[in-house]
Motif scaffolding. Structure first.
Motif, PDB file in Angstrom:
ATOM      1  N   LEU A  35       0.821  -1.212   0.000  1.00 12.98           N
ATOM      2  CA  LEU A  35       0.000   0.000   0.000  1.00 12.98           C
ATOM      3  C   LEU A  35       0.853   1.260   0.000  1.00 12.98           C
ATOM      4  CD1 LEU A  35      -2.921  -1.063   2.357  1.00 12.98           C
ATOM      5  CD2 LEU A  35      -2.975  -0.789  -0.138  1.00 12.98           C
ATOM      6  N   ARG A  36       2.024   1.215   0.636  1.00 10.74           N
ATOM      7  CA  ARG A  36       2.933   2.375   0.562  1.00 10.74           C
ATOM      8  C   ARG A  36       3.347   2.621  -0.879  1.00 10.74           C
ATOM      9  NH1 ARG A  36       4.816   0.563   5.567  1.00 10.74           N
ATOM     10  NH2 ARG A  36       6.479  -0.685   4.658  1.00 10.74           N
ATOM     11  N   VAL A  37       3.660   1.547  -1.607  1.00  9.63           N
ATOM     12  CA  VAL A  37       4.010   1.686  -3.023  1.00  9.63           C
ATOM     13  C   VAL A  37       2.827   2.274  -3.792  1.00  9.63           C
ATOM     14  CG1 VAL A  37       4.610   0.460  -5.145  1.00  9.63           C
ATOM     15  CG2 VAL A  37       5.745  -0.147  -3.002  1.00  9.63           C
ATOM     16  N   GLY A 105       7.779  -6.029  -3.698  1.00  8.91           N
ATOM     17  CA  GLY A 105       8.969  -5.517  -4.365  1.00  8.91           C
ATOM     18  C   GLY A 105       8.718  -4.678  -5.609  1.00  8.91           C
ATOM     19  N   VAL A 106       7.456  -4.414  -5.953  1.00  5.80           N
ATOM     20  CA  VAL A 106       7.165  -3.579  -7.119  1.00  5.80           C
ATOM     21  C   VAL A 106       7.564  -2.137  -6.810  1.00  5.80           C
ATOM     22  CG1 VAL A 106       5.292  -2.635  -8.541  1.00  5.80           C
ATOM     23  CG2 VAL A 106       5.328  -5.067  -7.960  1.00  5.80           C
ATOM     24  N   PRO A 108       7.431   2.061  -7.660  1.00  6.49           N
ATOM     25  CA  PRO A 108       6.568   3.063  -8.296  1.00  6.49           C
ATOM     26  C   PRO A 108       6.999   3.391  -9.732  1.00  6.49           C
ATOM     27  CG  PRO A 108       7.033   3.726  -6.045  1.00  6.49           C
ATOM     28  CD  PRO A 108       7.896   2.518  -6.332  1.00  6.49           C
ATOM     29  N   ALA A 109       8.307   3.328 -10.019  1.00  6.19           N
ATOM     30  CA  ALA A 109       8.784   3.599 -11.386  1.00  6.19           C
ATOM     31  C   ALA A 109       8.250   2.560 -12.370  1.00  6.19           C
ATOM     32  CB  ALA A 109      10.310   3.632 -11.418  1.00  6.19           C
ATOM     33  N   THR A 110       8.085   1.311 -11.921  1.00  4.45           N
ATOM     34  CA  THR A 110       7.518   0.268 -12.773  1.00  4.45           C
ATOM     35  C   THR A 110       6.071   0.602 -13.115  1.00  4.45           C
ATOM     36  OG1 THR A 110       8.983  -1.407 -11.853  1.00  4.45           O
ATOM     37  CG2 THR A 110       6.953  -2.191 -12.899  1.00  4.45           C
ATOM     38  N   VAL A 111       5.314   1.008 -12.096  1.00  2.00           N
ATOM     39  CA  VAL A 111       3.917   1.395 -12.320  1.00  2.00           C
ATOM     40  C   VAL A 111       3.853   2.587 -13.269  1.00  2.00           C
ATOM     41  CG1 VAL A 111       1.805   2.228 -11.225  1.00  2.00           C
ATOM     42  CG2 VAL A 111       3.191   0.460 -10.098  1.00  2.00           C
ATOM     43  N   ALA A 112       4.730   3.559 -13.069  1.00  2.00           N
ATOM     44  CA  ALA A 112       4.733   4.747 -13.938  1.00  2.00           C
ATOM     45  C   ALA A 112       5.003   4.363 -15.392  1.00  2.00           C
ATOM     46  CB  ALA A 112       5.763   5.757 -13.445  1.00  2.00           C
ATOM     47  N   GLU A 172      13.580  -3.067 -16.698  1.00  2.00           N
ATOM     48  CA  GLU A 172      14.950  -3.549 -16.492  1.00  2.00           C
ATOM     49  C   GLU A 172      15.142  -4.025 -15.056  1.00  2.00           C
ATOM     50  OE1 GLU A 172      17.537  -4.282 -18.451  1.00  2.00           O
ATOM     51  OE2 GLU A 172      16.025  -4.014 -20.006  1.00  2.00           O
ATOM     52  N   ALA A 173      14.496  -5.119 -14.749  1.00  2.00           N
ATOM     53  CA  ALA A 173      14.591  -5.739 -13.425  1.00  2.00           C
ATOM     54  C   ALA A 173      14.061  -7.158 -13.563  1.00  2.00           C
ATOM     55  CB  ALA A 173      13.757  -4.957 -12.405  1.00  2.00           C
ATOM     56  N   GLU A 174      14.227  -7.945 -12.503  1.00  5.58           N
ATOM     57  CA  GLU A 174      13.623  -9.273 -12.485  1.00  5.58           C
ATOM     58  C   GLU A 174      12.210  -9.168 -11.939  1.00  5.58           C
ATOM     59  OE1 GLU A 174      16.103 -12.049 -10.443  1.00  5.58           O
ATOM     60  OE2 GLU A 174      17.754 -11.789 -11.854  1.00  5.58           O
ATOM     61  N   VAL A 175      11.377 -10.148 -12.270  1.00  5.03           N
ATOM     62  CA  VAL A 175      10.004 -10.167 -11.767  1.00  5.03           C
ATOM     63  C   VAL A 175      10.051 -10.131 -10.238  1.00  5.03           C
ATOM     64  CG1 VAL A 175       7.862 -11.490 -11.608  1.00  5.03           C
ATOM     65  CG2 VAL A 175       9.171 -11.507 -13.746  1.00  5.03           C
ATOM     66  N   PRO A 176       9.367  -9.168  -9.607  1.00  4.47           N
ATOM     67  CA  PRO A 176       9.340  -9.143  -8.140  1.00  4.47           C
ATOM     68  C   PRO A 176       8.669 -10.407  -7.597  1.00  4.47           C
ATOM     69  CG  PRO A 176       8.534  -7.068  -9.060  1.00  4.47           C
ATOM     70  CD  PRO A 176       8.644  -8.040 -10.197  1.00  4.47           C
TER      71      PRO A 176
END
Length: 194
Positions: A35-37, A105-106, A108-112, A172-176
């Motif tokens: 929820l913080r994310v 581990g998601v 906010p930049a991924t969501v953006a 550019e990351a691994e699946v959380p």
């Protein structure tokens, strides 16, 4: 673009034997971290869907600024939870971002990045270095399709069906990691001891 973030946290944690939403992560319940994310994203509304252990979760998790919906039918699978959460989405929303309540581990930049690629007539999925994963985007024009789904893998079946256009967003990351078992939780703690 008006976007509602939906955090899916209604599962019964049957494989764990206790509410995974409340497992400790970085000093607080795991759902707090998710929820913080979600609050850190540029959502116009955040909805969290609860089901299994809802009373315990509500007592332990900070739900400030979040719309809570309950799915008493959570045992039938994630699709019923999505349908309930859609009812609480901002009526102006051009789409929703589905986040998992057991995937802290998601970023906010991924969501953006996902929202930047989104349109009201498409589904969008994150293409991580090691595969596809959440969060997911569904535009307003697909809400009716979401409401017809059944079970736990309905969204993936919809994305893979060819019935809707799907955009893959490179991340550019691994699946959380998401937590379904004690092995998953140990792997999460090993990757991010916090």
């Amino acid at each position: 673009m008006t976007v509602t973030g939906i955090v899916l946290a209604a599962g019964g944690s049957t494989r764990l034997g206790r509410p995974k939403q409340l497992l400790e992560y970085r000093g607080s319940p795991m759902l707090d971290a998710v929820l913080r994310v979600a609050r850190g994203c540029d959502f116009d509304r955040v909805v969290v869907a609860l089901g299994g252990a809802a009373a315990e979760v509500e007592a332990a998790v900070d739900l400030t600024g979040v719309r809570v919906v309950h799915n008493p039918d959570f045992g039938s699978g994630c699709a019923s939870t999505i349908a309930r959460a859609l009812d609480a989405a901002d009526p102006r929303a051009e789409g929703v971002v589905l986040m998992l309540g057991d995937q802290p581990g998601v970023e906010p930049a991924t969501v953006a990045a996902l929202v930047r690629a989104a349109r009201p007539d498409v589904g969008a999925v994150c293409r991580y270095r090691d595969g596809r994963g959440h969060p997911l985007w569904f535009g307003r024009e697909i809400f009716a399709d979401l409401r017809t789904l059944h079970g736990d893998k309905g969204v993936w079946r919809l994305l893979e069906s060819g019935r809707i256009p799907v955009v893959e967003v490179p991340i550019e990351a691994e699946v959380p990691l998401d937590v379904d078992t004690w092995e998953d939780y140990r792997a999460l703690r090993a990757r991010d001891p916090g």
